[in-house]
Design an enzyme around this catalytic site. Structure first.
Site, PDB file in Angstrom:
ATOM      1  N   ILE A  13      38.798  37.410  50.764  1.00  0.00           N
ATOM      2  CA  ILE A  13      38.707  37.267  51.745  1.00  0.00           C
ATOM      3  C   ILE A  13      39.864  35.891  52.055  1.00  0.00           C
ATOM      4  O   ILE A  13      40.271  35.719  52.578  1.00  0.00           O
ATOM      5  CB  ILE A  13      37.208  36.803  52.516  1.00  0.00           C
ATOM      6  CG1 ILE A  13      37.999  36.275  53.753  1.00  0.00           C
ATOM      7  CG2 ILE A  13      36.836  35.354  51.905  1.00  0.00           C
ATOM      8  CD1 ILE A  13      38.251  37.254  54.935  1.00  0.00           C
ATOM      9  N   SER A  35      38.498  28.877  40.751  1.00  0.00           N
ATOM     10  CA  SER A  35      37.535  30.528  40.325  1.00  0.00           C
ATOM     11  C   SER A  35      37.649  30.910  38.800  1.00  0.00           C
ATOM     12  O   SER A  35      38.226  30.087  38.597  1.00  0.00           O
ATOM     13  CB  SER A  35      38.974  31.616  41.123  1.00  0.00           C
ATOM     14  OG  SER A  35      37.987  32.942  41.579  1.00  0.00           O
ATOM     15  N   ARG A  36      36.500  31.401  38.270  1.00  0.00           N
ATOM     16  CA  ARG A  36      36.528  31.996  37.309  1.00  0.00           C
ATOM     17  C   ARG A  36      38.352  33.206  36.731  1.00  0.00           C
ATOM     18  O   ARG A  36      38.207  33.535  35.677  1.00  0.00           O
ATOM     19  CB  ARG A  36      34.828  32.637  37.041  1.00  0.00           C
ATOM     20  CG  ARG A  36      34.378  31.316  37.495  1.00  0.00           C
ATOM     21  CD  ARG A  36      32.632  32.019  37.517  1.00  0.00           C
ATOM     22  NE  ARG A  36      32.712  33.440  38.463  1.00  0.00           N
ATOM     23  CZ  ARG A  36      31.513  34.344  38.984  1.00  0.00           C
ATOM     24  NH1 ARG A  36      30.043  33.465  38.342  1.00  0.00           N
ATOM     25  NH2 ARG A  36      32.109  34.965  39.732  1.00  0.00           N
ATOM     26  N   LYS A  89      31.331  32.544  56.234  1.00  0.00           N
ATOM     27  CA  LYS A  89      30.106  32.721  56.701  1.00  0.00           C
ATOM     28  C   LYS A  89      29.803  33.799  56.107  1.00  0.00           C
ATOM     29  O   LYS A  89      30.159  34.159  55.369  1.00  0.00           O
ATOM     30  CB  LYS A  89      30.467  33.314  58.414  1.00  0.00           C
ATOM     31  CG  LYS A  89      31.129  34.355  58.211  1.00  0.00           C
ATOM     32  CD  LYS A  89      31.442  35.862  57.889  1.00  0.00           C
ATOM     33  CE  LYS A  89      30.271  36.255  57.810  1.00  0.00           C
ATOM     34  NZ  LYS A  89      30.715  37.434  57.193  1.00  0.00           N
ATOM     35  N   ASP A 167      25.875  40.873  56.771  1.00  0.00           N
ATOM     36  CA  ASP A 167      27.049  40.708  55.573  1.00  0.00           C
ATOM     37  C   ASP A 167      27.680  40.521  57.266  1.00  0.00           C
ATOM     38  O   ASP A 167      28.398  39.707  57.731  1.00  0.00           O
ATOM     39  CB  ASP A 167      26.834  40.948  55.083  1.00  0.00           C
ATOM     40  CG  ASP A 167      29.110  40.028  54.545  1.00  0.00           C
ATOM     41  OD1 ASP A 167      28.737  38.832  54.133  1.00  0.00           O
ATOM     42  OD2 ASP A 167      29.787  40.948  54.024  1.00  0.00           O
TER      43      ASP A 167
HETATM   44  P1  NAP Z   1      34.270  38.240  46.745  1.00  0.00           P
HETATM   45  O1  NAP Z   1      35.579  38.704  46.534  1.00  0.00           O
HETATM   46  O2  NAP Z   1      32.757  39.306  46.248  1.00  0.00           O
HETATM   47  O3  NAP Z   1      34.386  37.283  46.408  1.00  0.00           O
HETATM   48  C1  NAP Z   1      34.177  35.874  46.497  1.00  0.00           C
HETATM   49  C2  NAP Z   1      34.977  34.883  45.188  1.00  0.00           C
HETATM   50  O4  NAP Z   1      33.468  34.419  44.967  1.00  0.00           O
HETATM   51  C3  NAP Z   1      35.322  35.900  43.936  1.00  0.00           C
HETATM   52  O5  NAP Z   1      36.399  35.137  43.709  1.00  0.00           O
HETATM   53  C4  NAP Z   1      34.494  34.729  42.742  1.00  0.00           C
HETATM   54  O6  NAP Z   1      34.805  33.916  42.410  1.00  0.00           O
HETATM   55  C5  NAP Z   1      33.465  34.220  43.517  1.00  0.00           C
HETATM   56  N1  NAP Z   1      32.212  34.379  43.096  1.00  0.00           N
HETATM   57  C6  NAP Z   1      31.167  35.161  43.467  1.00  0.00           C
HETATM   58  N2  NAP Z   1      30.144  35.358  42.942  1.00  0.00           N
HETATM   59  C7  NAP Z   1      30.307  34.139  42.385  1.00  0.00           C
HETATM   60  C8  NAP Z   1      28.873  33.358  41.308  1.00  0.00           C
HETATM   61  N3  NAP Z   1      27.638  33.271  41.644  1.00  0.00           N
HETATM   62  N4  NAP Z   1      28.954  31.556  41.135  1.00  0.00           N
HETATM   63  C9  NAP Z   1      30.627  31.546  41.619  1.00  0.00           C
HETATM   64  N5  NAP Z   1      30.986  32.722  42.135  1.00  0.00           N
HETATM   65  C10 NAP Z   1      31.768  33.360  42.438  1.00  0.00           C
HETATM   66  O7  NAP Z   1      33.826  38.264  48.200  1.00  0.00           O
HETATM   67  P2  NAP Z   1      34.760  38.390  49.774  1.00  0.00           P
HETATM   68  O8  NAP Z   1      35.038  39.344  50.007  1.00  0.00           O
HETATM   69  O9  NAP Z   1      34.935  36.940  49.576  1.00  0.00           O
HETATM   70  O10 NAP Z   1      33.587  37.037  50.499  1.00  0.00           O
HETATM   71  C11 NAP Z   1      32.947  36.214  50.458  1.00  0.00           C
HETATM   72  C12 NAP Z   1      32.646  35.129  51.777  1.00  0.00           C
HETATM   73  O11 NAP Z   1      33.368  35.466  52.996  1.00  0.00           O
HETATM   74  C13 NAP Z   1      31.489  35.749  51.802  1.00  0.00           C
HETATM   75  O12 NAP Z   1      30.628  35.119  52.293  1.00  0.00           O
HETATM   76  C14 NAP Z   1      31.601  37.089  53.088  1.00  0.00           C
HETATM   77  O13 NAP Z   1      30.507  37.240  53.854  1.00  0.00           O
HETATM   78  C15 NAP Z   1      33.257  36.025  53.810  1.00  0.00           C
HETATM   79  N6  NAP Z   1      33.671  37.073  54.125  1.00  0.00           N
HETATM   80  C16 NAP Z   1      34.222  38.476  53.457  1.00  0.00           C
HETATM   81  C17 NAP Z   1      35.091  39.391  54.298  1.00  0.00           C
HETATM   82  C18 NAP Z   1      35.647  40.610  53.636  1.00  0.00           C
HETATM   83  O14 NAP Z   1      36.625  41.542  54.596  1.00  0.00           O
HETATM   84  N7  NAP Z   1      35.048  40.306  52.504  1.00  0.00           N
HETATM   85  C19 NAP Z   1      35.612  38.698  55.843  1.00  0.00           C
HETATM   86  C20 NAP Z   1      34.787  37.634  56.640  1.00  0.00           C
HETATM   87  C21 NAP Z   1      34.128  37.186  55.863  1.00  0.00           C
HETATM   88  P3  NAP Z   1      35.416  34.614  40.493  1.00  0.00           P
HETATM   89  O15 NAP Z   1      34.426  35.526  40.051  1.00  0.00           O
HETATM   90  O16 NAP Z   1      36.151  34.443  40.235  1.00  0.00           O
HETATM   91  O17 NAP Z   1      34.820  32.944  39.907  1.00  0.00           O
END
Ligand code: NAP
Length: 303
Positions: A13, A35-36, A89, A167
């Protein structure tokens, strides 16, 4: 003058929405990422959050794009360091932890913004305005998508705190709690848990006021993000997650779509007065479903 902001969690996101919204805004300069593994071209990148907070006192605002479970520790540290915080969110893994952040932000005199991007979808404000003086007779949410398509490799969604189908489902709840002129509370829910997952993959919900919802993460083919509301004086439907509005079957022209830019506009406003905006009503319905819902075991599911 633009304010420095740091983005934390450079995943799906952040790349899809946050970076473009920040770059397109005159209010913000993307001054660092944390970010990691992820980076953004041309932006100083940190792998350690404490280091970024220590090294960059010139960054007063932190936007957290991590999944909900790890997010609290980052938010608490940022507030303790006197920074304003924007939360993706759902705003946390539990309601109590978000209440704790609210208290901390109030004591620190900084802004806390629990964002709901779907509330910024272009059909939502006109839908709310049209419903304001109507009596709702029935409402239904139909929120069905293919988790493999939208969350490839994101195993956290099926781990504790990942919320499963809620989610995306919480986006529908953020819209319905915004547009209906009266509150609702859950009466029944049935939740389908794959035997190998800690979160539900589907849910059927019934609330007061004749409001119901079907949520499913196994829908292949056409995707459904629809809310239909019937009233004493006509009906409306929001399609495409709130982007399209039909009133009595006729399309309403509601401007251009700018969900994430609108969130960053709102954050800029909040920061000016160190005000907060935290509405937990969508998350309360998820917590209630997990408290009251009947659990049904279904087939194992693999992303
Ligand atoms: P994602 O790509 O799986 O994770 C986002 C980032 O979080 C990754 O870059 C990872 O960074 C970091 N991360 C994950 N687990 C972690 C941990 N245990 N400790 C520290 N960093 C961690 O997820 P996403 O889809 O972007 O979603 C993130 C949020 O945005 C969620 O709450 C989701 O509901 C919301 N969202 C998502 C979407 C969508 O379409 N995907 C849409 C709207 C809102 P590193 O591993 O690089 O550190």
């Amino acid at each position: 003058m633009a304010t420095n902001i740091a983005l934390v969690g450079i995943g799906k996101i952040a790349v899809d929405q946050h970076v473009p919204a920040i770059n397109a805004s005159d209010d913000w300069t993307l001054a660092a990422t944390v970010s990691r593994s992820g980076t953004v071209d041309g932006v100083p990148a940190f792998t350690d959050f404490d280091q970024m907070l220590a090294d960059r006192p010139d960054i007063p605002v932190i936007s957290l794009c991590l999944p909900p479970v790890p997010r609290y520790d980052y938010a608490a540290k940022a507030i303790a360091a006197g920074r304003h915080v924007m939360l993706e969110k759902p705003p946390g893994a539990t309601l109590a932890e978000v209440h704790a952040l609210q208290t901390m932000a109030a004591h620190a005199g900084v802004s806390l913004y629990a964002t709901w991007h779907s509330r910024m979808a272009r059909g939502v404000a006109p839908a709310k305005a049209w419903l304001a003086d109507k009596t709702i007779t029935r409402a239904h949410i139909n929120w069905k998508e293919d988790v493999r398509r939208w969350h490839p490799g994101q195993h956290w969604v099926f781990e504790p705190g990942g919320m499963g189908v809620f989610d995306p489902g919480i986006n529908a709840l953020s819209i319905i709690t915004e547009i209906l002129p009266q509150p609702m509370h859950l009466q029944h829910a049935t939740l389908e848990f794959p035997s190998n997952c800690d979160t539900p993959i589907a849910a059927r919900m019934q609330w007061t006021g004749n409001v119901s919802g079907d949520f499913d993460w196994r829908q292949e083919g056409p995707q459904s993000w629809d809310i239909h509301v019937e009233t004493d004086a006509g009906h409306l439907t929001l399609h495409d997650g709130g982007a399209r509005l039909l009133i009595d079957g006729a399309e309403v022209e509601a401007g251009t779509d700018r969900e994430y830019p609108a969130l960053y506009d709102r954050m800029a406003e909040l920061v000016k007065t160190s005000a907060s905006d935290v509405d937990l009503s969508p998350m309360i319905h998820v917590a209630d479903a997990l408290t009251l819902g009947k659990r049904v075991a279904v087939a194992d599911f693999h992303l």
